[in-house]
Design an enzyme around this catalytic site. Structure first.
Site, PDB file in Angstrom:
ATOM      1  N   GLU A 165       0.929  -1.504  -0.262  1.00 19.44           N
ATOM      2  CA  GLU A 165       0.150  -0.429  -0.163  1.00 19.44           C
ATOM      3  C   GLU A 165       0.922   1.023   0.120  1.00 19.44           C
ATOM      4  OE1 GLU A 165      -1.388   1.820   3.461  1.00 19.44           O
ATOM      5  OE2 GLU A 165      -1.354  -0.313   4.740  1.00 19.44           O
TER       6      GLU A 165
ATOM      7  N   LYS B 195      -3.278  -1.942  15.878  1.00 19.25           N
ATOM      8  CA  LYS B 195      -3.198  -1.140  16.824  1.00 19.25           C
ATOM      9  C   LYS B 195      -5.020  -1.265  18.182  1.00 19.25           C
ATOM     10  CE  LYS B 195       0.130   1.534  14.467  1.00 19.25           C
ATOM     11  NZ  LYS B 195       0.181   1.917  13.267  1.00 19.25           N
TER      12      LYS B 195
HETATM   13  N1  PSU Z   1      -3.736   1.364  10.713  1.00 18.18           N
HETATM   14  C1  PSU Z   1      -2.242   1.309  11.016  1.00 18.18           C
HETATM   15  N2  PSU Z   1      -1.505   1.935  10.114  1.00 18.18           N
HETATM   16  C2  PSU Z   1      -1.818   1.910   9.013  1.00 18.18           C
HETATM   17  C3  PSU Z   1      -3.146   2.594   8.989  1.00 18.18           C
HETATM   18  C4  PSU Z   1      -3.859   1.962   9.541  1.00 18.18           C
HETATM   19  O1  PSU Z   1      -1.870   0.846  12.407  1.00 18.18           O
HETATM   20  O2  PSU Z   1      -0.888   2.805   7.947  1.00 18.18           O
HETATM   21  C5  PSU Z   1      -3.463   2.928   7.406  1.00 18.18           C
HETATM   22  C6  PSU Z   1      -4.101   2.175   6.087  1.00 18.18           C
HETATM   23  O3  PSU Z   1      -3.650   3.243   5.005  1.00 18.18           O
HETATM   24  C7  PSU Z   1      -5.829   1.709   6.116  1.00 18.18           C
HETATM   25  C8  PSU Z   1      -5.933   3.120   6.772  1.00 18.18           C
HETATM   26  O4  PSU Z   1      -5.671   1.000   5.094  1.00 18.18           O
HETATM   27  O5  PSU Z   1      -5.245   4.038   7.361  1.00 18.18           O
HETATM   28  C9  PSU Z   1      -7.023   3.002   7.662  1.00 18.18           C
HETATM   29  O6  PSU Z   1      -7.616   4.532   7.746  1.00 18.18           O
HETATM   30  P1  PSU Z   1      -9.362   4.377   7.804  1.00 18.18           P
HETATM   31  O7  PSU Z   1      -9.491   4.078   9.815  1.00 18.18           O
HETATM   32  O8  PSU Z   1      -9.900   6.026   8.315  1.00 18.18           O
HETATM   33  O9  PSU Z   1     -10.329   3.260   7.492  1.00 18.18           O
END
Ligand code: PSU
Ligand code: MN
Length: 303
Positions: A25, A160
């Site tokens: 990603e 996390k």
């Molecule tokens: N959680 C992490 N590291 C990340 C992300 C989430 O520990 O880099 C990033 C990833 O790209 C994930 C996105 O797909 O955040 C999720 O965002 P949201 O919670 O807004 O869907």
């Protein structure tokens, strides 16, 4: 092939020859780490995939094109631009494509584009999930929905504890997404190896991961699979230290009224600031660890 998709020549050749490819990603590059560490890490992750016998395909949206496989210059561009590049989730692709804009792909959009290109395995750090307080905010990451509907194996280090890990597992169960522990019965919590929550299945080899993914395809399921690979012991963080930083970051996000797509980047950035460089180093190590497992599994899937 989708008319908006560009597959890099090396990736295209590998796919045509039935060779293993691993998707990566780009939100982790533009939003997850500071420059130049983000670019160094992205290139190191690609090297790790190559050393483990597969071809890396870092995914992003550039100038409205869906890119499966980036050049070093494109990775450098995304890393330098950082937060100026839009975080692109499922709902954002139509606008980015129509406007010819750039986007850093999350787990969701990386899965979408990987699947369009014919890539089955994807390595990352952490996934999005059900946020704490989702009972009232309804903040549930689109990543979970994507895992339910797109047939890609996502190798991560768990989630996390900025998230409600229990609710995240419930959501995945409801949507029929298998959660696999790689060498563990317990869901890892990204910076730490344990979360207190169990996974659905423990798997100890890339062969077995490949066999489960193949069975999922043969069963005609539309969704994907989540592989959670614990951070190597030597790089794991002290639970008390990381928990305190996460609580502090959550408190600030509520006080500042952070919401929507900003929530996750805000929390991640604050946790890194509050723990100094330590969490960044752990983050890099766990991504490399996931890249190796993903590449080994992609190799087995091609046999
Ligand atoms: N959680 C992490 N590291 C990340 C992300 C989430 O520990 O880099 C990033 C990833 O790209 C994930 C996105 O797909 O955040 C999720 O965002 P949201 O919670 O807004 O869907
Ligand atoms: Mn959200």
């Amino acid at each position: 092939m989708n008319k908006y998709l560009d597959i890099a020549p090396e990736v295209k050749a590998a796919l045509e020859q039935g060779k293993p490819v691993v998707a990566l990603e780009s939100t982790i590059i533009s939003h997850g780490m500071p420059y130049p560490k983000n670019v160094e890490t992205a290139l190191l992750v690609e090297d790790t995939i190559r050393k483990n016998g597969a071809v890396p395909a870092t995914i992003a949206v550039i100038g409205g094109r869906l890119k499966a496989g980036l050049s070093h210059e494109e990775i450098e561009y995304l890393g330098k631009a950082g937060r100026d590049v839009a975080k692109a989730s499922r709902r954002d692709l139509p606008a980015l494509v129509a406007r010819g804009a750039d986007g850093a792909t999350t787990v969701t959009t990386t899965m979408i584009i990987a699947h369009m290109a014919g890539i089955q395995v994807f390595a990352t750090g952490g996934i999005g999930g059900v946020h704490r307080g989702a009972e009232t905010t309804m903040d549930i990451s689109a990543d979970l929905e994507e895992l339910a509907q797109t047939p890609v194996m996502v190798v991560c280090a768990g989630a996390k504890s900025i998230l409600d890990l229990g609710l995240t597992l419930e959501y995945l169960e409801t949507h029929g997404v298998p959660v696999i522990g790689y060498g563990t019965e317990e869901l890892p919590a990204f910076y730490t190896r344990k979360s207190g929550f169990g996974v659905d299945y423990r798997v100890d080899s890339p062969e077995e991961l490949a066999a489960m993914f193949r069975a999922q395809r043969d069963l005609g399921y539309k969704g994907g699979m989540l592989v959670t690979n614990p951070i190597p012991e030597e790089y794991a963080m002290d639970k008390a230290v990381i928990d305190a930083a996460i609580e502090q970051a959550l408190k600030e996000s509520v006080e500042q009224g952070v919401h929507g797509k900003e929530t996750t980047p805000f929390l991640l950035a604050r946790v890194v600031e509050l723990t100094g460089g330590d969490s960044l180093e752990s983050n890099i190590k766990l991504v490399l660890n996931n890249a190796a497992v993903a590449a080994q599994t992609a190799c087995r899937l091609c046999k």
